[in-house]
Structure formats: C-alpha cells, structure tokens
Design a protein around this motif. Structure first.
Motif, PDB file in Angstrom:
ATOM      1  N   ALA A   1       0.820  -1.209   0.000  1.00  0.00           N
ATOM      2  CA  ALA A   1       0.000   0.000   0.000  1.00  0.00           C
ATOM      3  C   ALA A   1       0.856   1.262   0.000  1.00  0.00           C
ATOM      4  CB  ALA A   1      -0.917   0.002   1.216  1.00  0.00           C
ATOM      5  N   PRO A   2       0.393   2.300  -0.691  1.00  0.00           N
ATOM      6  CA  PRO A   2       1.057   3.606  -0.621  1.00  0.00           C
ATOM      7  C   PRO A   2       0.698   4.313   0.684  1.00  0.00           C
ATOM      8  CG  PRO A   2      -0.930   3.798  -1.896  1.00  0.00           C
ATOM      9  CD  PRO A   2      -0.816   2.336  -1.519  1.00  0.00           C
TER      10      PRO A   2
ATOM     11  N   ASN B   1      -7.754   6.680  -0.538  1.00  0.00           N
ATOM     12  CA  ASN B   1      -7.322   5.552  -1.383  1.00  0.00           C
ATOM     13  C   ASN B   1      -7.447   4.226  -0.647  1.00  0.00           C
ATOM     14  OD1 ASN B   1      -6.509   4.608  -3.868  1.00  0.00           O
ATOM     15  ND2 ASN B   1      -4.333   4.911  -3.485  1.00  0.00           N
ATOM     16  N   HIS B   2      -8.618   4.008  -0.056  1.00  0.00           N
ATOM     17  CA  HIS B   2      -8.831   2.905   0.886  1.00  0.00           C
ATOM     18  C   HIS B   2      -8.498   1.546   0.276  1.00  0.00           C
ATOM     19  CE1 HIS B   2     -10.611   0.843   4.315  1.00  0.00           C
ATOM     20  NE2 HIS B   2     -11.387   0.151   3.502  1.00  0.00           N
ATOM     21  N   HIS B   3      -9.080   1.217  -0.849  1.00  0.00           N
ATOM     22  CA  HIS B   3      -8.691   0.018  -1.586  1.00  0.00           C
ATOM     23  C   HIS B   3      -7.765   0.469  -2.715  1.00  0.00           C
ATOM     24  CE1 HIS B   3     -12.488  -1.739   0.256  1.00  0.00           C
ATOM     25  NE2 HIS B   3     -11.518  -2.550   0.640  1.00  0.00           N
ATOM     26  N   TRP B   4      -6.484   0.271  -2.513  1.00  0.00           N
ATOM     27  CA  TRP B   4      -5.473   0.901  -3.361  1.00  0.00           C
ATOM     28  C   TRP B   4      -5.106   0.078  -4.583  1.00  0.00           C
ATOM     29  CZ3 TRP B   4      -0.899  -1.747  -4.136  1.00  0.00           C
ATOM     30  CH2 TRP B   4      -0.636  -2.803  -3.252  1.00  0.00           C
ATOM     31  N   THR B   5      -5.389  -1.235  -4.585  1.00  0.00           N
ATOM     32  CA  THR B   5      -4.965  -2.093  -5.685  1.00  0.00           C
ATOM     33  C   THR B   5      -5.778  -1.810  -6.945  1.00  0.00           C
ATOM     34  OG1 THR B   5      -6.457  -3.821  -4.888  1.00  0.00           O
ATOM     35  CG2 THR B   5      -4.170  -3.940  -4.176  1.00  0.00           C
ATOM     36  N   LYS B   6      -5.084  -1.671  -8.054  1.00  0.00           N
ATOM     37  CA  LYS B   6      -5.728  -1.467  -9.350  1.00  0.00           C
ATOM     38  C   LYS B   6      -5.235  -2.567 -10.293  1.00  0.00           C
ATOM     39  CE  LYS B   6      -7.222   2.740  -8.009  1.00  0.00           C
ATOM     40  NZ  LYS B   6      -6.473   3.065  -6.773  1.00  0.00           N
ATOM     41  N   ASN B   7      -6.150  -3.346 -10.830  1.00  0.00           N
ATOM     42  CA  ASN B   7      -5.788  -4.402 -11.761  1.00  0.00           C
ATOM     43  C   ASN B   7      -6.289  -4.041 -13.154  1.00  0.00           C
ATOM     44  OD1 ASN B   7      -4.809  -6.864 -12.719  1.00  0.00           O
ATOM     45  ND2 ASN B   7      -6.692  -7.942 -12.244  1.00  0.00           N
ATOM     46  N   LEU B   8      -5.725  -4.692 -14.170  1.00  0.00           N
ATOM     47  CA  LEU B   8      -6.195  -4.423 -15.529  1.00  0.00           C
ATOM     48  C   LEU B   8      -6.047  -5.652 -16.412  1.00  0.00           C
ATOM     49  CD1 LEU B   8      -3.366  -4.032 -17.270  1.00  0.00           C
ATOM     50  CD2 LEU B   8      -3.473  -1.739 -16.326  1.00  0.00           C
ATOM     51  N   ILE B   9      -6.836  -5.658 -17.478  1.00  0.00           N
ATOM     52  CA  ILE B   9      -6.807  -6.720 -18.475  1.00  0.00           C
ATOM     53  C   ILE B   9      -7.191  -6.088 -19.803  1.00  0.00           C
ATOM     54  CG2 ILE B   9      -9.214  -7.434 -18.206  1.00  0.00           C
ATOM     55  CD1 ILE B   9      -8.293 -10.345 -18.423  1.00  0.00           C
ATOM     56  N   ALA B  10      -6.612  -6.586 -20.908  1.00  0.00           N
ATOM     57  CA  ALA B  10      -6.917  -6.055 -22.237  1.00  0.00           C
ATOM     58  C   ALA B  10      -7.944  -6.929 -22.933  1.00  0.00           C
ATOM     59  CB  ALA B  10      -5.641  -5.984 -23.074  1.00  0.00           C
ATOM     60  N   ASN B  11      -8.682  -6.328 -23.861  1.00  0.00           N
ATOM     61  CA  ASN B  11      -9.594  -7.120 -24.683  1.00  0.00           C
ATOM     62  C   ASN B  11      -8.803  -7.827 -25.786  1.00  0.00           C
ATOM     63  OD1 ASN B  11      -9.041  -4.985 -26.417  1.00  0.00           O
ATOM     64  ND2 ASN B  11     -11.176  -4.505 -26.867  1.00  0.00           N
TER      65      ASN B  11
ATOM     66  N   GLY C   1     -11.237  -0.147  -6.462  1.00  0.00           N
ATOM     67  CA  GLY C   1     -12.016  -0.464  -5.272  1.00  0.00           C
ATOM     68  C   GLY C   1     -12.595   0.768  -4.603  1.00  0.00           C
ATOM     69  N   SER C   2     -13.504   0.548  -3.658  1.00  0.00           N
ATOM     70  CA  SER C   2     -14.169   1.638  -2.944  1.00  0.00           C
ATOM     71  C   SER C   2     -13.210   2.365  -2.021  1.00  0.00           C
ATOM     72  CB  SER C   2     -15.350   1.096  -2.144  1.00  0.00           C
ATOM     73  OG  SER C   2     -14.879   0.256  -1.096  1.00  0.00           O
ATOM     74  N   ASN C   3     -13.622   3.540  -1.586  1.00  0.00           N
ATOM     75  CA  ASN C   3     -12.824   4.364  -0.677  1.00  0.00           C
ATOM     76  C   ASN C   3     -13.246   4.179   0.776  1.00  0.00           C
ATOM     77  OD1 ASN C   3     -10.561   5.895  -1.034  1.00  0.00           O
ATOM     78  ND2 ASN C   3     -11.601   7.701  -1.803  1.00  0.00           N
TER      79      ASN C   3
ATOM     80  N   ALA D   1     -19.288   3.301   2.314  1.00  0.00           N
ATOM     81  CA  ALA D   1     -19.486   4.727   1.999  1.00  0.00           C
ATOM     82  C   ALA D   1     -19.534   5.616   3.232  1.00  0.00           C
ATOM     83  CB  ALA D   1     -20.748   4.927   1.156  1.00  0.00           C
ATOM     84  N   GLU D   2     -18.849   5.182   4.319  1.00  0.00           N
ATOM     85  CA  GLU D   2     -18.854   6.020   5.518  1.00  0.00           C
ATOM     86  C   GLU D   2     -18.059   7.315   5.335  1.00  0.00           C
ATOM     87  OE1 GLU D   2     -15.680   2.792   6.121  1.00  0.00           O
ATOM     88  OE2 GLU D   2     -17.732   2.916   5.338  1.00  0.00           O
ATOM     89  N   ASN D   3     -17.265   7.405   4.278  1.00  0.00           N
ATOM     90  CA  ASN D   3     -16.557   8.650   3.980  1.00  0.00           C
ATOM     91  C   ASN D   3     -17.370   9.584   3.096  1.00  0.00           C
ATOM     92  OD1 ASN D   3     -14.174   7.949   5.406  1.00  0.00           O
ATOM     93  ND2 ASN D   3     -13.524   6.668   3.684  1.00  0.00           N
ATOM     94  N   GLY D   4     -18.615   9.196   2.834  1.00  0.00           N
ATOM     95  CA  GLY D   4     -19.475  10.011   1.984  1.00  0.00           C
ATOM     96  C   GLY D   4     -19.443   9.519   0.548  1.00  0.00           C
ATOM     97  N   ILE D   5     -20.571   9.588  -0.113  1.00  0.00           N
ATOM     98  CA  ILE D   5     -20.672   9.058  -1.471  1.00  0.00           C
ATOM     99  C   ILE D   5     -19.854   9.877  -2.451  1.00  0.00           C
ATOM    100  CG2 ILE D   5     -22.690  10.332  -2.292  1.00  0.00           C
ATOM    101  CD1 ILE D   5     -22.062   6.512  -2.595  1.00  0.00           C
TER     102      ILE D   5
END
Length: 452
Positions: free
Chosen positions: A111-112, A215-225, A236-238, A242-246
């Motif tokens: 995590a950062p 940056n609560h859920h910090w992992t970012k994954n990717l895939i190409a078509n 991922g969500s923050n 949503a307790e930090n507000g929508i």
C-alpha cells in the motif's frame, strides 16, 4: 530531613507503549466477536445461505500473525497435484503476468501512504492489525522478471524490470507495449520479447486513476480485450460502506473501460465494492471478476464472490449486497438502484478475501480435472471466527458458467501454532499450463502441476 533517592524504575518506550495498547485492543476486539453460526461452506455457490446481519459494537478481529515458511515447508497440494517453489526471496509479491515467451512478471508491492485512511482510533487500530497480518511492509514499488532458462519449473534468474513505480499491481502486454496499473494511473512502457530491464523514464501516462489521500482500496488491476483496443481496470471503494461520503466514491467500486489510443475512460460496471481479479471466460467470452464484499455485519456476511460483468451492470454496493439485500447502515438509501442490482454468479465465502482469478485454458499442466473453470486465490480473513480463506480454489465451469462445488488446490497456509505461513494472492497459468501462485507473506511464487 530525609532525601528522596532517584527511582530505578524504567518507564516503557513509546514503541513498547504502542505495542501494549495494540495488544490490549486486539484482545478486547477479539473478545467481542462470537464464533460463526454456520459453516464456511454455506457461503459458497450460486445460492449461498445469507443469514440476518449481526450488529456489534466493534468488529470481530481474528488475526493470523504473519510468520513465513520454514526451510523445506510448502503449502499442501490436492492429492492429484504437487507444489514447489518457482521463485523465493521476493519482497511482498502480489500479482503475476506470464509473457508469451514464458517469462513471468511479478509486482512486488504494498500500500502507498494514505494519511486520511488511518485517522482516528479505528484507523490506527486497523493499520496495526494489517501490519500484524503481514501487510505493513514498505512497498518495493517494483516489477521483477523471473526467467526459467532450462524449463525445470524453477526461475534461475530474477531481474528488476521496472523500478520507481507507485504501488503497482495489474499488468498487461498488448503488442509491443506493457501496461502497468499504478495505484493512481495506468502507465505504458515500450517492450520487446526478451527485455530484462525497462527505463522508467520511457513510461507514459495512459490515464490517471482515482486515488487521493484516502485511497482505501489501493490495488488497481487491468486486463486487455482480445483486439488490444481497450483496457478494463478495477478500482475499489474508498471505504467499507461509503462512511466517507458518497462523493468520495466517484468512479470507484467499479470497473473502468479505457480506450488505449486516447486514454479516455468510462465506467463499465459499478457497485463492485473491491474488484481485483479479472479473467476472460474462454467459452462465453465474458469478462469475470473476483470481488471483496463488505465487513462488520457478522461472520457470515457478506460472501465475497466472482461474477460475470455486463456493460452498464450495477452490483449493489453500497446500498445492497448480493442483489437487493439492503444494507441498513447506508443512509440515505437509493431504492431505484437497489431494484436493479444484479446478484453475483457465484459466492466464495464470507471474508475469504478472494483476490486472484485465472481461467483454466484446458492445458495439461494441472490435469484434466481442472480443464474448465476458474482458479481463485483467497488471501484469507482477519475478521472471522473461525477463519476463512487462506487457500487456492478451483471452481468447475460448464458452458461458460460455474457448475459444481469448489475444490481445494492449495491449503496449509495456517500453521499448527495458528500463524500464517503464507497468504495466496495472484494466480496465473504459465506457458506449460502449470498454476503459479503469488504468496505475499511467504515471499514466494508457488508452482502447481500434476502429480506423477
């Protein structure tokens, strides 16, 4: 008049005080959590058993302290399989990409800094809890290349392919470009087969990604078509619900579709609390993802899951879970969204932290029993009694859909002293059809093949 003599008593250091407070809080938190009222298996399958939510003053905490593997120990493979170390001595390996020439890329990452995700007593406790579970080490911010030069199933060489990244995670190769998902941007780098190093300065930003100081859920994954024109990126969500507000969740809890040529992106699917693994299902051609669901409403809620992802689909978060089961903690509610929330295809057990996802290609490396289906890396719970996850599963598919009960591929990640020898994360199939598993506590990449 008597004189006071200086006291010989030694007062605890700030570190000792912090450790004492952490230990006390852990004990108190753990004492507040009751054991599950149902078996873990009840939370698996197309129609999981969803009990009533359980409200508690504090969440259950049941940490498996990170320990690592003693010399000569390995996870336990299924009877028809064998496991060995493909590479060891890594620095928190999380995610994998197998290149066409057989080289294996591994994201050594963590995590950062997230100053606004660890504020207050709850944030402080969670930071310490995650550290005890093995997630507190600084990020190496590196992608390493592992090469098995003689084909014996062991990487003889390791080189730092890319350094100076920012909590990298997902990777994809499209033609002569290597795409990397840092925590705050998708980057592209020139690549040609056989490269062992890439100059960080050659990288270009394809598009920034939602990040920031929470940056609560910090992992970012990717895939190409298949056409190599689009990237699908998980964000991922923050927060938990949503307790930090929508407003803090804009373009989060979602899979984004990025146009490679322009860098323009749109929300492809939403309401996915923390999607991680991505895979194309070979028979149907559908995009599938593995998702971590919400916490703090009981040991048996909510099951993590894998699901096919449809364009424009909404999957409930934060307003509801597993379709239209309303989460009463979220205010105000959005009945119009709940009404169209899609139920996932297959539950993977509550709090299992199902992260890795790899579609079987039918190759012979792991045997015909694993010819069609999905492999899932379950990082393991920290907040369930008894624990769940800490294993690699296989779910069989027929005609592009899950068609049976899950099978353990690897387990034995918890030792007899109740500590974590390892925690599986990313999974991938190598060019021989063998299954590779990234173990971020064991600092090892495991290789699973058919037993002789």
């Amino acid at each position: 008049m008597s004189k006071h003599r200086p006291s010989s008593r030694q007062f605890p250091s700030p570190r000792q005080t912090s450790l004492f407070i952490l230990g006390l809080l852990t004990v108190l938190l753990a004492a507040c959590g009751a054991d599950s009222r149902q078996a873990v298996s009840a939370g698996y399958g197309a129609n999981p058993d969803l009990p009533a939510p359980v409200s508690t003053l504090v969440p259950t905490v049941n940490i498996a302290t990170a320990k690592g593997w003693p010399e000569g120990r390995t996870p336990r493979a299924a009877p028809s399989l064998k496991v060995s170390a493909f590479a060891s001595g890594l620095d928190h390996p999380r995610w994998l990409l197998v290149l066409p020439n057989g080289d294996v890329l591994v994201a050594e990452t963590n995590a950062p800094k997230r100053p606004d995700d660890s504020t207050g007593i709850r944030g402080w406790v969670m930071e310490k809890v995650m550290g005890k579970a093995g997630a507190g080490t600084p990020s190496a911010d590196r992608i390493s290349l592992l090469r098995d030069t003689d084909g014996d199933g062991v990487a003889e060489t390791k080189s730092a392919l890319l350094t100076g990244l920012h909590s990298p995670f997902g990777m994809a190769l499209v033609g002569d470009k290597l795409f990397v998902a840092d925590t705050d941007a998708v980057l592209s780098f020139p690549y040609k087969a056989g490269d062992t190093t890439i100059d960080r300065a050659t990288g270009k930003v394809v598009t920034p990604l939602p990040a920031g100081s929470i940056n609560h859920h910090w992992t970012k994954n990717l895939i190409a078509n298949a056409e190599g024109t689009k990237l699908y990126v998980t964000v991922g969500s923050n927060s938990n619900v949503a307790e930090n507000g929508i407003d803090a969740e804009k373009e989060r809890a979602a899979i984004l579709e990025v146009d490679i040529a322009s860098g323009v992106y749109r929300v492809f699917a939403s309401g996915l609390r923390n999607p991680n693994g991505l895979a194309w299902q070979p028979e149907s051609g559908a995009l599938w993802t593995a998702v971590n669901e919400r916490d703090e409403i009981g040991n048996d809620l909510v099951p993590d899951y894998m699901t096919s992802v449809v364009d424009g689909g909404f999957y409930g978060w934060p307003y509801s879970y597993y379709g239209n089961h309303v989460d009463e903690r979220v205010k105000p509610q959005k009945p119009e969204l709940v009404a169209k929330a899609r139920a996932p295809d297959y539950a993977l057990g509550a709090h299992t932290a199902s992260l890795g996802l790899a579609a079987s290609t039918g190759k012979s490396g792991v045997g015909s029993a694993f010819g069609s289906g999905m492999f899932i890396g379950q990082h393991g719970s920290w907040n369930r009694k008894p624990r769940s996850g800490y294993r690699v599963l296989f779910v069989p598919f027929t005609n592009g859909k899950p068609s049976g009960t899950p099978t353990d591929v690897l387990d034995g990640f918890i030792d007899s002293d109740d500590k974590a020898l390892g925690r599986p994360v990313g999974v991938a199939l190598d060019t021989h059809g063998a299954l590779l598993v990234a173990d971020d506590v064991g600092n090892t990449i495991w290789r699973v093949t058919s037993a002789p």
